[in-house]
Scaffold this motif. Sequence first.
Motif, short mmCIF file in Angstrom:
data_model
loop_
_atom_site.label_atom_id
_atom_site.label_comp_id
_atom_site.label_asym_id
_atom_site.label_seq_id
_atom_site.Cartn_x
_atom_site.Cartn_y
_atom_site.Cartn_z
N ASP A 6 4.27 -4.90 -9.12
CA ASP A 6 4.07 -4.24 -7.82
C ASP A 6 5.24 -4.19 -6.73
O ASP A 6 5.16 -3.65 -5.73
CB ASP A 6 2.83 -4.81 -7.18
CG ASP A 6 1.49 -4.89 -7.94
OD1 ASP A 6 1.35 -3.52 -8.78
OD2 ASP A 6 1.30 -5.81 -8.23
N ARG A 8 2.32 1.56 -3.39
CA ARG A 8 1.44 2.37 -4.27
C ARG A 8 0.96 3.65 -4.28
O ARG A 8 1.04 4.40 -5.19
CB ARG A 8 0.12 1.50 -4.23
CG ARG A 8 -0.87 1.57 -5.25
CD ARG A 8 -2.12 0.62 -5.11
NE ARG A 8 -1.40 -0.81 -5.41
CZ ARG A 8 -2.16 -2.02 -5.18
NH1 ARG A 8 -3.36 -2.00 -4.74
NH2 ARG A 8 -1.72 -3.14 -5.32
N ALA A 9 0.88 4.06 -3.01
CA ALA A 9 0.72 5.52 -2.54
C ALA A 9 1.68 6.38 -3.10
O ALA A 9 1.52 7.53 -3.45
CB ALA A 9 0.32 5.58 -1.17
N GLU A 10 2.95 5.76 -3.12
CA GLU A 10 4.25 6.54 -3.54
C GLU A 10 4.51 6.16 -5.24
O GLU A 10 5.34 6.71 -5.71
CB GLU A 10 5.31 6.14 -2.85
CG GLU A 10 5.21 6.68 -1.40
CD GLU A 10 6.41 6.35 -0.67
OE1 GLU A 10 7.35 5.58 -1.22
OE2 GLU A 10 6.48 6.19 0.56
N SER A 11 3.30 5.74 -5.79
CA SER A 11 3.45 5.40 -7.17
C SER A 11 4.94 4.68 -7.56
O SER A 11 5.67 5.07 -8.71
CB SER A 11 3.32 6.58 -7.98
OG SER A 11 1.99 7.33 -7.79
N ARG A 12 5.12 3.86 -6.89
CA ARG A 12 6.46 3.13 -7.27
C ARG A 12 5.91 1.53 -6.81
O ARG A 12 4.91 1.12 -6.42
CB ARG A 12 7.40 3.53 -6.29
CG ARG A 12 7.21 3.27 -4.74
CD ARG A 12 8.47 3.81 -4.06
NE ARG A 12 8.22 3.42 -2.38
CZ ARG A 12 8.67 2.48 -2.01
NH1 ARG A 12 9.06 1.50 -2.61
NH2 ARG A 12 8.43 2.71 -0.63
N ARG A 25 12.15 3.42 -7.83
CA ARG A 25 11.26 4.78 -7.64
C ARG A 25 11.22 5.42 -9.01
O ARG A 25 10.82 6.56 -9.37
CB ARG A 25 11.72 5.73 -6.54
CG ARG A 25 11.37 5.25 -5.15
CD ARG A 25 12.11 5.90 -4.26
NE ARG A 25 11.65 5.63 -2.72
CZ ARG A 25 11.67 4.69 -2.12
NH1 ARG A 25 12.30 3.66 -2.64
NH2 ARG A 25 11.10 4.54 -0.75
N GLU A 63 0.74 -1.09 0.20
CA GLU A 63 0.04 0.04 -0.03
C GLU A 63 0.70 1.17 -0.09
O GLU A 63 0.44 2.13 -0.64
CB GLU A 63 -0.89 -0.13 1.18
CG GLU A 63 -2.29 -0.91 1.09
CD GLU A 63 -2.83 -1.22 2.53
OE1 GLU A 63 -2.54 -0.64 3.27
OE2 GLU A 63 -3.58 -2.47 2.51
N ARG A 122 7.77 -0.92 -13.69
CA ARG A 122 6.94 -0.15 -14.42
C ARG A 122 5.60 -0.83 -14.66
O ARG A 122 4.34 -0.46 -14.80
CB ARG A 122 7.17 0.09 -15.83
CG ARG A 122 8.46 1.30 -15.86
CD ARG A 122 8.67 1.85 -17.43
NE ARG A 122 9.74 2.72 -17.29
CZ ARG A 122 10.75 2.54 -17.76
NH1 ARG A 122 11.39 1.30 -18.23
NH2 ARG A 122 11.96 3.45 -17.81
N TYR A 123 5.81 -2.25 -14.59
CA TYR A 123 4.82 -3.14 -14.87
C TYR A 123 4.18 -4.25 -13.60
O TYR A 123 3.31 -4.89 -13.69
CB TYR A 123 4.71 -4.01 -16.20
CG TYR A 123 5.94 -4.75 -16.16
CD1 TYR A 123 5.91 -6.21 -15.82
CD2 TYR A 123 7.06 -4.40 -16.90
CE1 TYR A 123 7.13 -6.93 -15.60
CE2 TYR A 123 8.52 -5.25 -16.80
CZ TYR A 123 8.20 -6.49 -16.43
OH TYR A 123 9.22 -7.09 -16.30
#
Lengths: 267, 409
Positions: free
Chosen positions: A227, A13-17, A264, A10, A224-225
């Motif tokens: 998690d 994901r919140a940090e878009s990474r 990142r 989570e 990039r693709y």
Amino acid sequence: MNPRLSSVFETARAESRAALIGYLPAGFPDHRSSVELFHAMTDAGVDAIEVGLPYSDPLMDGPAIQEAVSMALEAGTTTDVVLDIVEQISGHGATALVMSYWNPIERYGVQRFAERLASAGGVGVITPDLTPEEAGPWSAATDAFGIDRVFLVAPSSTQVRIDTVTSATTGFVYAASTMGVTGARGQVSSAAPELVARVREATKLPIAVGLGVSTAAQAQDVARYSDGVIVGSAFVNAILEATDLAAALRAVSKLATELSAGVRGEA
Amino acid sequence: MTINRVEIDAAAEALPGHFGPYGGRFVPEALTAALDELDAAFRAAMTDPAFAEELSSLERDYTGRPSIMTRAHRFAEYCGGAHIYLKREDLNHTGSHKINNVLGQALLTQRMGKKRVIAETGAGQHGVASATAAALLGLECTVYMGEEDTKRQALNVARMKLLGAEVIPVTTGSRTLKDAINEAMRDWVTTVDRTHYLLGTVTGPAPFPEMVRTFHSVIGREAREQILSLEGRLPDAAVACVGGGSNAMGLFSGFMDDPSVQLRGYEAGGDGVETGRHAARFAAGTPGVLHGARTYVMQDEWGQTVSSHSISAGLDYPGVGPEHAWLHDTGRAMYEAVNDDEAMNAFQILSKTEGIIPAIETAHALAGAMRLGQELGPDAVIVVNLSGRGDKDVETAARWFGIPLGDRE
């Protein structure tokens, strides 16, 4: 899903990474040094630690991890030592999973292992040679003690297999990027993105990609693709090449820092 | 010791590929698709008369089947005077039972459209048989062999190379059969789209144990028919040595449904079970998972595999076929250990009484027959699987008995 493991994904994901997961065999090169090396990984930004349980017949592993595992075994690393290491690094703030071939767990006792791991602060177990078909008691034990059970999918997995494996899995799905054993590779297999896409159709669980990821650039690409990005042999090689523990700690920190930038998108 | 039933998946036991709690598939997911493909190819072949015809004509015209059954009158004097019959798998092409399984799997390899086979080998018999079948059918062949074994079985290494196979000495772990299997598995997981792993015994993940037993069941079928015709009755016991256990499963399968026939397996006692230097899985092992199957394993309290030891490279393995584990637990078959010295004694006696030099693996079964004959008495009828010939072991045996080897010394 274990709350500490889910929060790793989570947060990422919140940090878009993607999350960075680092592997080392426990007890490599010895019990005490091993704890320091895991601490160095955590301190340098590794989000979750995969603690390898050394096994005499690691048939999914390439030369680097085979060598490390045999050093760990020679140094006297038992299952109890592995659990002690999990406890120490969890106390240091690590989110720790165990990666183990099945026989040591079965020998230790399925219930007993799940219980001891949970009380040591471990969040889950990756079992590379246990298939969901054989995992009934293991599923019950991991459920009972609130730890995640991670199964693997591979490029050769059919869609039916992917469904079977993902429905038995909790925490995250481990996508083996390539057909082969562990080890650093010049490039990450082109099969990985396609596999991740197929797994996405089957599950909402996070998907982490392992096998052959060793550099920050590769981590950035995989992030990039996926998690999560799993790196093992590169850490092992960094330690094998170091002349002493201080050098090994520096090398591990440096690699972890680079990989952490990679996931990142800052490689 | 029996398995902790509470922790075994009862539902899994009902799935194909299980023998009670034993067997199953404990493999990386990457191999599941290949095992499914193999399973499907095997089952399709078993119901295809064309496959049966192809295999049986190879057995007849290439292997030289049926193998004969020889009554061993002089050797029987050392077996309490029992009626001893030798099922002569040593007379097969390549000199052991191994060819039975190899031809079946090589034909399946062709059916699956694969061009390459890999194999592990201990004594070298399975490696030689694999190299032979690969040459016959035009397949590429790579054999993994522990470095330790390449030294004790140098002759077989040369044979494989002459047959066009690549032999890769394995330098990891104990450098014996167990490590050769690890390395073959690593190759297979990397090359599985074009490679078949021609596993040489009744171990490994499903469907290997069932499939390999099926291809060797010709031994038991012939033996049952032959002994009925020679003695007019079923034998009191069927005897075989047990490493992985393929020759034993082949013989036993012919008498499985004849409850009056004792099934007796002999594993390697090495220097003696009490010394720890042995390969006696039933005498000193515990249930565990090794090389893809749950079975009896020589392991320590943490589940680490313990190195085995035997004068016989072919029996020097810390696991055993899962069906044997089940036959052991159910009591259908009985297993005993035979030490190096007892096996070598039997090796010498058979050579000198019958003019047949057995493989050292086979000598363990012969030593077992000597014990069993004493136990069952002169009226007993005992069928012994003479699984292989001893040419490959001449150097080892010469050293054991102090026979000078000329300029090789």
